[in-house]
Write a protein that holds these residues in place. Sequence first.
Motif, PDB file in Angstrom:
ATOM      1  N   PHE A   1       0.841  -1.208   0.000  1.00  0.00           N
ATOM      2  CA  PHE A   1       0.000   0.000   0.000  1.00  0.00           C
ATOM      3  C   PHE A   1       0.873   1.254   0.000  1.00  0.00           C
ATOM      4  O   PHE A   1       0.591   2.221  -0.692  1.00  0.00           O
TER       5      PHE A   1
ATOM      6  N   ASN B   1      -1.265  -7.366   1.482  1.00  0.00           N
ATOM      7  CA  ASN B   1      -1.852  -6.031   1.706  1.00  0.00           C
ATOM      8  C   ASN B   1      -3.172  -6.101   2.473  1.00  0.00           C
ATOM      9  O   ASN B   1      -3.414  -5.324   3.388  1.00  0.00           O
ATOM     10  N   PHE B   2      -3.998  -7.045   2.034  1.00  0.00           N
ATOM     11  CA  PHE B   2      -5.330  -7.096   2.641  1.00  0.00           C
ATOM     12  C   PHE B   2      -5.345  -7.881   3.945  1.00  0.00           C
ATOM     13  O   PHE B   2      -6.031  -7.517   4.888  1.00  0.00           O
TER      14      PHE B   2
ATOM     15  N   ALA C   1      -4.002  -5.760   6.797  1.00  0.00           N
ATOM     16  CA  ALA C   1      -4.614  -4.453   7.065  1.00  0.00           C
ATOM     17  C   ALA C   1      -5.421  -4.500   8.361  1.00  0.00           C
ATOM     18  O   ALA C   1      -6.118  -5.484   8.621  1.00  0.00           O
ATOM     19  N   SER C   2      -5.297  -3.423   9.145  1.00  0.00           N
ATOM     20  CA  SER C   2      -6.095  -3.398  10.381  1.00  0.00           C
ATOM     21  C   SER C   2      -7.500  -2.893  10.043  1.00  0.00           C
ATOM     22  O   SER C   2      -7.690  -2.177   9.065  1.00  0.00           O
TER      23      SER C   2
ATOM     24  N   MET D   1     -11.462  -6.874   6.665  1.00  0.00           N
ATOM     25  CA  MET D   1     -11.402  -6.991   5.202  1.00  0.00           C
ATOM     26  C   MET D   1     -12.251  -5.956   4.487  1.00  0.00           C
ATOM     27  O   MET D   1     -11.874  -5.424   3.454  1.00  0.00           O
TER      28      MET D   1
ATOM     29  N   LYS E   1     -13.221  -2.957   5.332  1.00  0.00           N
ATOM     30  CA  LYS E   1     -12.621  -1.624   5.336  1.00  0.00           C
ATOM     31  C   LYS E   1     -11.393  -1.598   4.410  1.00  0.00           C
ATOM     32  O   LYS E   1     -11.155  -0.630   3.677  1.00  0.00           O
ATOM     33  N   ALA E   2     -10.628  -2.685   4.453  1.00  0.00           N
ATOM     34  CA  ALA E   2      -9.427  -2.754   3.608  1.00  0.00           C
ATOM     35  C   ALA E   2      -9.810  -2.739   2.128  1.00  0.00           C
ATOM     36  O   ALA E   2      -9.162  -2.085   1.305  1.00  0.00           O
TER      37      ALA E   2
ATOM     38  N   GLY F   1      -8.753  -0.018  -0.369  1.00  0.00           N
ATOM     39  CA  GLY F   1      -7.953  -0.493  -1.506  1.00  0.00           C
ATOM     40  C   GLY F   1      -8.519  -0.001  -2.826  1.00  0.00           C
ATOM     41  O   GLY F   1      -7.774   0.397  -3.731  1.00  0.00           O
TER      42      GLY F   1
END
Length: 391
Positions: free
Chosen positions: A164, A202-203, A206-207, A210, A212-213, A217
């Motif tokens: 990212f 990346n996904f 991610a905090s 999923m 939100k990511a 994204g």
Amino acid sequence: MAAVTWRVVRRWCPSLPQVFRFPVAQVHLGRPKMRASQQDFENAVNQVKLLKKDPGNQVKLQLYALYKQATDGPCNVSKPGVFDLVNKAKWEAWNALGSLPKETARQNYVDLVSSLSPSSEASNQGKSGADVKVQESKDIVVTSEDGITKIMFNRPPKKNAITFQMYQDIILALKNASTDNSAITVFTGAGDYYCSGNDLTNFTSASGGMEKAAEGGAVLLREFVNSFIDFPKPLVAVVNGPAVGISVTLLGLFDAVYASDKATFHTPFSHLGQSPEACSSYTFPKIMGSAKATEMLLFGKKLTAREACAQGLVTEVFPDSTFKKEIWTRLKAYAKLPPNSMRISKQLIRKNEKEKLHAVNAEECSTLKERWLSEECINAIMSFLSRKSKL
Ligand SMILES: CCCCCC/C=C/C(=O)SCCNC(=O)CCNC(=O)[C@H](O)C(C)(C)COP(=O)(O)OP(=O)(O)OC[C@H]1O[C@@H](n2cnc3c(N)ncnc32)[C@H](O)[C@@H]1OP(=O)(O)O
């Protein structure tokens, strides 16, 4: 202030710009810096007057153009006559900035002046009270030399997979390259790979979950691809080794693609439960016809460099042993061509496609956002991460 800048440029710019070499400058990009304030801008304007070394006509024209854009906005005066060489060059430089927002022009002006005088950046930051530490990005290295801005994927241990942060660094690099003094911009990869595409962690790393990511994204991807669609100068890929996923699909938005015969081109979207991006659902069928595009984008057929060249995705293939030497010699020669002419020709070629490309990008991103949340995609990524699958 305008009069000062005008006088400075006129004194520096007595004839039509020739092709000037710019000194080697390595710029590490990190998170976007704080926006330049009006005070930073005025400091930079004063700094220009104190420059000890003549930065060359190209840079002076760029300074002039950015100054006018930052103070007056988009070019609003009529084009000088064909024999008014100096004013015409200035007008063209200003006009080439199109509708670049005033704040961006101000920031680019400050950045450009900082790059001319290495000590000035720190003092500018001190004056604005911003103690911002610019984080260096080791994974995207940007250099400028011989009229070429080179943006290099630099993460060899992970085959140059794009994180990212790297997407953001590239957006910033392209923004800077669009107004720097280079004639062309080149992408390449460090190590044996050009790029292995999106970093599949990346996904998963991610905090915030999923959903939100995927949402974030899709927004990032759209902005990332837009910066390629809108890039105003010739954009060249020097594909030094295998390319996967988004690093392949983006090539449809480049102006020239040169490849080592060791390069391969692979878009395994169905294997990953995903769908095409970077406008490839439009550019690939256009470039190679729908049957060949289907083999790549739906069935994940990997092409050799020569096959990709035969399909029109690659401009020319070189033996790996001489690739780097031959291609950089050629690109240095191309970078000496009149930059405004190249930019205007690109604009003509791209103009009728832009609206379509933006629409395709938007649709591909919203489709992908759904795909990333699908079972097919989640299983494929988990499978890669648990090393059950390798492409
Ligand atoms: C804002 C978001 C936008 C998203 C846009 C949508 C984009 C889509 C795509 O780009 S899809 C394509 C994604 N890429 C892949 O699926 C490639 C996955 N990688 C592989 O299949 C292989 O690693 C390989 C064929 C590229 C290379 O194989 P090999 O030569 O055997 O090397 P290793 O597999 O051992 O790789 C070395 C090291 O790198 C890590 N790595 C490689 N590619 C990626 C990747 N894409 N994402 C994350 N990590 C990657 C690999 O795991 C190894 O790491 P390790 O040494 O095990 O720590």
